[in-house]
Design a protein around this motif. Structure first.
Motif, PDB file in Angstrom:
ATOM      1  N   TYR A 251       0.838  -1.212   0.000  1.00 14.27           N
ATOM      2  CA  TYR A 251       0.000   0.000   0.000  1.00 14.27           C
ATOM      3  C   TYR A 251       0.867   1.253   0.000  1.00 14.27           C
ATOM      4  O   TYR A 251       0.628   2.198  -0.739  1.00 14.27           O
ATOM      5  CB  TYR A 251      -0.903   0.032   1.237  1.00 14.27           C
ATOM      6  CG  TYR A 251      -2.204  -0.733   1.089  1.00 14.27           C
ATOM      7  CD1 TYR A 251      -3.332  -0.112   0.562  1.00 14.27           C
ATOM      8  CD2 TYR A 251      -2.294  -2.050   1.471  1.00 14.27           C
ATOM      9  CE1 TYR A 251      -4.529  -0.808   0.429  1.00 14.27           C
ATOM     10  CE2 TYR A 251      -3.485  -2.759   1.341  1.00 14.27           C
ATOM     11  CZ  TYR A 251      -4.593  -2.131   0.823  1.00 14.27           C
ATOM     12  OH  TYR A 251      -5.771  -2.819   0.689  1.00 14.27           O
TER      13      TYR A 251
ATOM     14  N   LYS B  47      -0.913   4.582  -1.407  1.00 13.14           N
ATOM     15  CA  LYS B  47      -2.304   4.395  -0.954  1.00 13.14           C
ATOM     16  C   LYS B  47      -2.379   4.332   0.558  1.00 13.14           C
ATOM     17  O   LYS B  47      -1.386   4.017   1.220  1.00 13.14           O
ATOM     18  CB  LYS B  47      -2.846   3.070  -1.494  1.00 13.14           C
ATOM     19  CG  LYS B  47      -3.082   3.068  -2.970  1.00 13.14           C
ATOM     20  CD  LYS B  47      -3.764   1.758  -3.316  1.00 13.14           C
ATOM     21  CE  LYS B  47      -3.926   1.608  -4.804  1.00 13.14           C
ATOM     22  NZ  LYS B  47      -3.989   0.185  -5.176  1.00 13.14           N
ATOM     23  N   LEU B  48      -3.577   4.574   1.085  1.00 15.96           N
ATOM     24  CA  LEU B  48      -3.762   4.481   2.536  1.00 15.96           C
ATOM     25  C   LEU B  48      -3.926   3.020   2.958  1.00 15.96           C
ATOM     26  O   LEU B  48      -4.580   2.240   2.270  1.00 15.96           O
ATOM     27  CB  LEU B  48      -4.988   5.275   2.964  1.00 15.96           C
ATOM     28  CG  LEU B  48      -4.897   6.800   2.786  1.00 15.96           C
ATOM     29  CD1 LEU B  48      -6.157   7.467   3.296  1.00 15.96           C
ATOM     30  CD2 LEU B  48      -3.677   7.366   3.499  1.00 15.96           C
TER      31      LEU B  48
ATOM     32  N   ASP C  18      -8.391   1.048   6.984  1.00 14.94           N
ATOM     33  CA  ASP C  18      -8.747   1.702   8.246  1.00 14.94           C
ATOM     34  C   ASP C  18      -8.690   0.766   9.451  1.00 14.94           C
ATOM     35  O   ASP C  18      -8.174   1.139  10.504  1.00 14.94           O
ATOM     36  CB  ASP C  18     -10.182   2.263   8.152  1.00 14.94           C
ATOM     37  CG  ASP C  18     -10.247   3.514   7.298  1.00 14.94           C
ATOM     38  OD1 ASP C  18      -9.196   4.160   7.116  1.00 14.94           O
ATOM     39  OD2 ASP C  18     -11.343   3.843   6.813  1.00 14.94           O
TER      40      ASP C  18
ATOM     41  N   TYR D  41      -2.697  10.664  11.631  1.00 13.18           N
ATOM     42  CA  TYR D  41      -3.923   9.975  12.035  1.00 13.18           C
ATOM     43  C   TYR D  41      -4.797  10.963  12.795  1.00 13.18           C
ATOM     44  O   TYR D  41      -4.249  11.687  13.625  1.00 13.18           O
ATOM     45  CB  TYR D  41      -3.625   8.772  12.931  1.00 13.18           C
ATOM     46  CG  TYR D  41      -4.871   7.994  13.318  1.00 13.18           C
ATOM     47  CD1 TYR D  41      -5.302   6.922  12.553  1.00 13.18           C
ATOM     48  CD2 TYR D  41      -5.632   8.365  14.428  1.00 13.18           C
ATOM     49  CE1 TYR D  41      -6.448   6.220  12.897  1.00 13.18           C
ATOM     50  CE2 TYR D  41      -6.786   7.671  14.770  1.00 13.18           C
ATOM     51  CZ  TYR D  41      -7.181   6.596  14.002  1.00 13.18           C
ATOM     52  OH  TYR D  41      -8.326   5.912  14.333  1.00 13.18           O
TER      53      TYR D  41
ATOM     54  N   ARG E 162      -6.756  10.033   9.159  1.00 10.63           N
ATOM     55  CA  ARG E 162      -6.479  10.467   7.793  1.00 10.63           C
ATOM     56  C   ARG E 162      -7.706  10.312   6.904  1.00 10.63           C
ATOM     57  O   ARG E 162      -7.677  10.682   5.735  1.00 10.63           O
ATOM     58  CB  ARG E 162      -5.370   9.599   7.240  1.00 10.63           C
ATOM     59  CG  ARG E 162      -4.276  10.376   6.533  1.00 10.63           C
ATOM     60  CD  ARG E 162      -3.121   9.440   6.388  1.00 10.63           C
ATOM     61  NE  ARG E 162      -2.085   9.884   5.544  1.00 10.63           N
ATOM     62  CZ  ARG E 162      -0.834  10.002   5.972  1.00 10.63           C
ATOM     63  NH1 ARG E 162      -0.526   9.821   7.229  1.00 10.63           N
ATOM     64  NH2 ARG E 162       0.104  10.321   5.120  1.00 10.63           N
ATOM     65  N   THR E 163      -8.754   9.714   7.437  1.00  8.27           N
ATOM     66  CA  THR E 163     -10.013   9.588   6.688  1.00  8.27           C
ATOM     67  C   THR E 163     -11.149   9.906   7.666  1.00  8.27           C
ATOM     68  O   THR E 163     -10.963   9.796   8.890  1.00  8.27           O
ATOM     69  CB  THR E 163     -10.230   8.136   6.184  1.00  8.27           C
ATOM     70  OG1 THR E 163     -10.358   7.282   7.324  1.00  8.27           O
ATOM     71  CG2 THR E 163      -9.102   7.639   5.313  1.00  8.27           C
TER      72      THR E 163
ATOM     73  N   ARG F 106       0.060  10.347  -3.483  1.00  9.39           N
ATOM     74  CA  ARG F 106      -0.201  10.685  -2.075  1.00  9.39           C
ATOM     75  C   ARG F 106      -0.960  12.012  -1.975  1.00  9.39           C
ATOM     76  O   ARG F 106      -1.821  12.181  -1.102  1.00  9.39           O
ATOM     77  CB  ARG F 106       1.123  10.734  -1.292  1.00  9.39           C
ATOM     78  CG  ARG F 106       1.678   9.329  -1.043  1.00  9.39           C
ATOM     79  CD  ARG F 106       3.132   9.339  -0.661  1.00  9.39           C
ATOM     80  NE  ARG F 106       3.388   9.954   0.614  1.00  9.39           N
ATOM     81  CZ  ARG F 106       4.585  10.441   0.975  1.00  9.39           C
ATOM     82  NH1 ARG F 106       5.605  10.393   0.138  1.00  9.39           N
ATOM     83  NH2 ARG F 106       4.734  10.967   2.150  1.00  9.39           N
TER      84      ARG F 106
ATOM     85  N   GLU G 102      -4.557  11.151  -2.788  1.00 11.65           N
ATOM     86  CA  GLU G 102      -5.169  10.476  -1.626  1.00 11.65           C
ATOM     87  C   GLU G 102      -5.554  11.510  -0.575  1.00 11.65           C
ATOM     88  O   GLU G 102      -6.623  11.470   0.011  1.00 11.65           O
ATOM     89  CB  GLU G 102      -4.176   9.504  -0.963  1.00 11.65           C
ATOM     90  CG  GLU G 102      -4.148   8.110  -1.504  1.00 11.65           C
ATOM     91  CD  GLU G 102      -5.364   7.274  -1.128  1.00 11.65           C
ATOM     92  OE1 GLU G 102      -6.340   7.801  -0.574  1.00 11.65           O
ATOM     93  OE2 GLU G 102      -5.342   6.075  -1.433  1.00 11.65           O
ATOM     94  N   TYR G 103      -4.628  12.444  -0.335  1.00 15.52           N
ATOM     95  CA  TYR G 103      -4.840  13.463   0.684  1.00 15.52           C
ATOM     96  C   TYR G 103      -6.085  14.286   0.340  1.00 15.52           C
ATOM     97  O   TYR G 103      -6.939  14.535   1.182  1.00 15.52           O
ATOM     98  CB  TYR G 103      -3.606  14.363   0.774  1.00 15.52           C
ATOM     99  CG  TYR G 103      -3.792  15.531   1.713  1.00 15.52           C
ATOM    100  CD1 TYR G 103      -3.539  15.387   3.071  1.00 15.52           C
ATOM    101  CD2 TYR G 103      -4.230  16.768   1.243  1.00 15.52           C
ATOM    102  CE1 TYR G 103      -3.730  16.448   3.947  1.00 15.52           C
ATOM    103  CE2 TYR G 103      -4.425  17.829   2.105  1.00 15.52           C
ATOM    104  CZ  TYR G 103      -4.168  17.669   3.445  1.00 15.52           C
ATOM    105  OH  TYR G 103      -4.361  18.717   4.305  1.00 15.52           O
TER     106      TYR G 103
ATOM    107  N   ASN H 265      -9.307  11.994   0.680  1.00 16.17           N
ATOM    108  CA  ASN H 265      -9.679  11.453   1.993  1.00 16.17           C
ATOM    109  C   ASN H 265      -9.434  12.394   3.178  1.00 16.17           C
ATOM    110  O   ASN H 265     -10.216  12.428   4.114  1.00 16.17           O
ATOM    111  CB  ASN H 265      -8.894  10.159   2.269  1.00 16.17           C
ATOM    112  CG  ASN H 265      -9.351   9.047   1.362  1.00 16.17           C
ATOM    113  OD1 ASN H 265     -10.513   8.685   1.375  1.00 16.17           O
ATOM    114  ND2 ASN H 265      -8.447   8.532   0.547  1.00 16.17           N
ATOM    115  N   THR H 266      -8.331  13.111   3.149  1.00 18.87           N
ATOM    116  CA  THR H 266      -7.939  13.853   4.356  1.00 18.87           C
ATOM    117  C   THR H 266      -8.487  15.279   4.358  1.00 18.87           C
ATOM    118  O   THR H 266      -8.888  15.790   5.400  1.00 18.87           O
ATOM    119  CB  THR H 266      -6.403  13.836   4.511  1.00 18.87           C
ATOM    120  OG1 THR H 266      -5.952  12.496   4.355  1.00 18.87           O
ATOM    121  CG2 THR H 266      -5.967  14.334   5.880  1.00 18.87           C
TER     122      THR H 266
END
Ligand code: AMP
Length: 229
Positions: free
Chosen positions: A55, A60-61, A64, A89, A91-92, A171, A174-175, A178-179
Motif C-alpha cells: 500500500y 495508498k492508505l 482503516d 492519524y 487520515r479519513t 499521495r 489520496e490526501y 480522503n484527508t
C-alpha cells in the motif's frame, strides 16, 4: 482520565513531523507518527509487513481497520497517559469517527497550510540519517557539516521509498480525496488552528509555539472546570 491529544493535519511535506517533534519537546508528550510506526512494522517483517509495504509503495492508505486498532493500542498505553501528538492519524473521515467513538480525548487540531508545489519540493528533497533517523532536506535543511548527521555523526542518509516523484502525486491525490474533508470536520469540533507552513522551519515553529500556548491554556481551563463542576 481524558487524554489531551493534538492532531496534526496537512499535506505530506507540510512539516507535521518536524513541528510534531518540537511540540513533543515543549509539552513533554509523545509524538506518534502512524507513518513511522508502519515503516517500523515493515522493517520488523511481522504478519502485516508485506501488505503495508505494498500500500505504502503505491501511495495508498493502509486499510482503516488495521490502522485504527494500532493507534488505539498506542493511545491507550501508559506512554500516552498524559496525552500525545498524532501525526498522520486520523487520515479519513471513517478513522476520525472511529477515534471519537473509541477514545476519550480532549482534541485540538493544528492544520499546516502549504501549497502542492512547496510540499512536493520538500518531499523530494527529504532524507533521513540511516542511523538515528533525523530528517534533513537537500533544499531547505542540510546538516551543518555536509554529509554528516548533526545528531549522531553518521555519514549515511536514506530517502523514503514513497518519496519519489510518481508516488508523491498519488499521495497528494489520496490526501485531497480522503484527508481534506476532515478539515471541515475538525473545524466544527472547535480548537482548530491553522499555521501558514510555507516559510522557513524557524518561522513556522514560532507560529506553532504561540498556538500551543493557547492549546495549553484551554487544557488548564478544562482541567479546573472539571474539578469545580
Ligand atoms: P506519512 O509518513 O504520514 O507520510 O505516511 C506514509 C504512508 O503511511 C502513507 O502514504 C500511507 O500509506 C501510510 N499511512 C500513514 N498513516 C496512515 C493512516 N492514518 N491511515 C492509512 N494509511 C496511513
Amino acid at each position: 482520565m481524558i487524554r489531551n491529544i493534538i492532531i496534526l493535519l496537512g499535506l505530506p511535506g507540510s512539516g507535521k513531523g518536524t513541528q510534531g517533534e518540537f511540540i513533543s519537546r515543549e509539552l513533554a508528550i509523545p509524538h506518534i507518527s502512524t507513518g513511522d510506526i508502519l515503516r517500523k512494522m515493515i522493517h520488523e517483517g511481522g504478519k502485516d509487513a508485506d501488505l503495508i509495504a505494498e500500500y505504502m509503495k503505491e501511495g495508498k492508505l493502509i486499510p482503516d481497520n488495521l490502522v485504527n486498532k494500532l493507534v488505539k493500542r498506542f493511545i491507550l498505553s501508559d506512554t500516552c497517559k498524559n496525552g500525545c501528538i498524532l501525526d498522520g492519524y486520523p487520515r479519513t473521515l471513517s478513522q476520525a469517527e472511529y477515534f471519537i467513538e473509541n477514545i476519550d480525548a480532549n482534541i485540538s487540531t493544528i492544520f499546516f497550510d502549504v501549497s502542492d508545489e512547496v510540499a512536493t519540493k520538500r518531499v523530494l528533497g527529504r532524507v533521513a540519517c540511516a542511523s538515528c533517523n533525523k530528517i534533513y532536506n537537500e533544499y531547505f535543511d542540510k546538516p551543518k557539516k555536509q554529509g554528516v548527521c548533526d545528531k549522531c555523526g553518521s555519514k549515511e542518509f536514506i530517502a523514503r521509498s514513497d518519496d519519489d516523484k510518481d508516488t508523491i502525486l498519488l499521495r497528494l491525490e489520496e490526501y485531497k480525496k480522503n484527508t481534506l474533508p476532515m478539515i471541515e470536520y475538525y473545524k466544527k469540533q472547535g480548537k482548530f488552528f491553522t499555521v501558514s507552513a510555507e516559510g522557513a522551519i524557524k518561522k513556522v515553529t514560532e507560529e506553532v509555539a504561540s498556538i500551543i500556548k493557547k492549546i495549553w491554556l484551554c487544557h488548564i481551563f478544562l482541567y479546573y472546570a472539571v474539578l469545580i463542576f
